[in-house]
Design an enzyme around this catalytic site. Structure first.
Site, PDB file in Angstrom:
ATOM      1  N   ARG A  21       2.714  -9.754  13.007  1.00  0.00           N
ATOM      2  CA  ARG A  21       2.148  -8.505  12.489  1.00  0.00           C
ATOM      3  C   ARG A  21       0.857  -8.769  11.715  1.00  0.00           C
ATOM      4  O   ARG A  21      -0.090  -7.964  11.783  1.00  0.00           O
ATOM      5  CB  ARG A  21       3.165  -7.801  11.585  1.00  0.00           C
ATOM      6  CG  ARG A  21       4.403  -7.306  12.337  1.00  0.00           C
ATOM      7  CD  ARG A  21       5.429  -6.734  11.389  1.00  0.00           C
ATOM      8  NE  ARG A  21       4.964  -5.526  10.752  1.00  0.00           N
ATOM      9  CZ  ARG A  21       5.524  -4.980   9.663  1.00  0.00           C
ATOM     10  NH1 ARG A  21       6.571  -5.580   9.097  1.00  0.00           N
ATOM     11  NH2 ARG A  21       5.053  -3.877   9.139  1.00  0.00           N
ATOM     12  N   ARG A  50      16.249  -7.991   7.953  1.00  0.00           N
ATOM     13  CA  ARG A  50      15.782  -7.141   9.045  1.00  0.00           C
ATOM     14  C   ARG A  50      14.856  -7.944   9.951  1.00  0.00           C
ATOM     15  O   ARG A  50      14.138  -8.839   9.485  1.00  0.00           O
ATOM     16  CB  ARG A  50      15.026  -5.927   8.503  1.00  0.00           C
ATOM     17  CG  ARG A  50      15.862  -4.998   7.639  1.00  0.00           C
ATOM     18  CD  ARG A  50      15.068  -3.770   7.262  1.00  0.00           C
ATOM     19  NE  ARG A  50      13.745  -4.146   6.708  1.00  0.00           N
ATOM     20  CZ  ARG A  50      12.786  -3.275   6.453  1.00  0.00           C
ATOM     21  NH1 ARG A  50      12.964  -1.996   6.691  1.00  0.00           N
ATOM     22  NH2 ARG A  50      11.633  -3.686   5.946  1.00  0.00           N
ATOM     23  N   ARG A 108      -6.254   2.741  12.098  1.00  0.00           N
ATOM     24  CA  ARG A 108      -5.793   1.362  12.271  1.00  0.00           C
ATOM     25  C   ARG A 108      -6.867   0.467  12.863  1.00  0.00           C
ATOM     26  O   ARG A 108      -6.702  -0.753  12.927  1.00  0.00           O
ATOM     27  CB  ARG A 108      -4.554   1.316  13.178  1.00  0.00           C
ATOM     28  CG  ARG A 108      -3.298   1.883  12.538  1.00  0.00           C
ATOM     29  CD  ARG A 108      -2.076   1.656  13.396  1.00  0.00           C
ATOM     30  NE  ARG A 108      -0.874   2.220  12.815  1.00  0.00           N
ATOM     31  CZ  ARG A 108      -0.119   1.627  11.916  1.00  0.00           C
ATOM     32  NH1 ARG A 108      -0.443   0.424  11.480  1.00  0.00           N
ATOM     33  NH2 ARG A 108       0.968   2.214  11.450  1.00  0.00           N
ATOM     34  N   ARG A 125      13.158 -10.421   1.452  1.00  0.00           N
ATOM     35  CA  ARG A 125      13.844  -9.128   1.459  1.00  0.00           C
ATOM     36  C   ARG A 125      15.226  -9.239   2.108  1.00  0.00           C
ATOM     37  O   ARG A 125      15.412  -9.959   3.077  1.00  0.00           O
ATOM     38  CB  ARG A 125      13.028  -8.088   2.227  1.00  0.00           C
ATOM     39  CG  ARG A 125      11.748  -7.653   1.562  1.00  0.00           C
ATOM     40  CD  ARG A 125      11.007  -6.695   2.478  1.00  0.00           C
ATOM     41  NE  ARG A 125       9.774  -6.189   1.892  1.00  0.00           N
ATOM     42  CZ  ARG A 125       8.914  -5.426   2.548  1.00  0.00           C
ATOM     43  NH1 ARG A 125       9.150  -5.084   3.800  1.00  0.00           N
ATOM     44  NH2 ARG A 125       7.810  -5.001   1.966  1.00  0.00           N
ATOM     45  N   LYS A 135       0.822  -1.219   0.000  1.00  0.00           N
ATOM     46  CA  LYS A 135       0.000   0.000   0.000  1.00  0.00           C
ATOM     47  C   LYS A 135       0.856   1.270   0.000  1.00  0.00           C
ATOM     48  O   LYS A 135       0.444   2.286  -0.568  1.00  0.00           O
ATOM     49  CB  LYS A 135      -0.982   0.011   1.162  1.00  0.00           C
ATOM     50  CG  LYS A 135      -0.379  -0.073   2.552  1.00  0.00           C
ATOM     51  CD  LYS A 135      -1.485  -0.170   3.608  1.00  0.00           C
ATOM     52  CE  LYS A 135      -0.900  -0.214   5.014  1.00  0.00           C
ATOM     53  NZ  LYS A 135      -0.083  -1.441   5.248  1.00  0.00           N
TER      54      LYS A 135
END
Length: 210
Positions: A167, A156, A88, A123, A13
């Site tokens: 998450r 990370r 949120r 990633r 997003k």
């Protein structure tokens, strides 16, 4: 046009927000950026938020909302904006309504949990220069070595599969109910995230014109 972008962490997003803003000439308003800027500027609200940020706690809604009110009053927001990261949860959406903010459209970018975990766990970032890579979409020429400076590539902590799953659980529990809230208001437009960025962008821009 006043827009909200929804989507799980890693759904893309943020990228789509940048593209929409460039296309429409409106700013992207991210609560993270607002908080960081207020702290950097040393405003009263920034000082209040700083203690929470430094302790690792979430900044309370009333402080975030006050910062948001100030930001939305800036001249560059006169012709619209994209909200990324707020609301949120449904409580924050109701607060936005009470502020008198009339949202034109809510675009939800849908990507399966499995695809998000695959995307984010692939990633890599250079520990020396910060260059970004992806094992599937932007692989380095040599495994785990930065093309630019030769530094070691690392994962990370936010991109580790176990962290991504945590998450996602928070997103499904707290943020996903916003879809029903805005669907009931007749403002929800769903975009199915695609493998190719350009395809997702095409569908997102089409949702703006639907």
């Amino acid at each position: 046009m006043k827009l909200i972008l929804l989507g799980a962490p890693g759904a893309g997003k943020g990228t789509q927000a940048e593209i929409i803003c460039d296309r429409l000439g409106i700013p992207a308003i991210g609560t993270g950026n607002i908080i960081r800027e207020a702290i950097k500027s040393g405003t009263d609200l920034g000082l209040k938020a700083q203690s929470y940020v430094e302790s690792g706690a979430l900044v309370p809604d009333d402080i975030v909302v006050s910062m948001l009110k100030e930001r939305l009053s800036d001249p560059d927001c006169d012709h619209g904006y994209v909200l990324d990261g707020f609301p949120r949860n449904v409580a924050q959406a109701r607060t936005l309504d009470k502020m008198g903010v009339v949202i034109d459209r809510v675009i939800d970018i849908e990507v399966s949990d499995e695809d998000i975990i695959r995307r984010m766990s692939g990633r890599r970032v250079c520990g020396s220069c910060g260059s970004s890579y992806h094992l599937q979409y932007k692989a380095p020429a040599k495994d785990n070595v930065c093309d630019r400076c030769g530094g070691d590539l690392i994962i990370r902590s936010d991109d580790k599969p176990e962290t991504v799953r945590e998450r996602l659980e928070i997103y499904h529990d707290q943020t996903e109910p916003l879809k029903d809230y805005y669907h009931a208001a007749g403002k929800l437009y769903i975009v199915e995230g695609q493998e190719e960025l350009s395809d997702t962008t095409r569908l997102t821009l089409a949702a703006l014109e639907a």
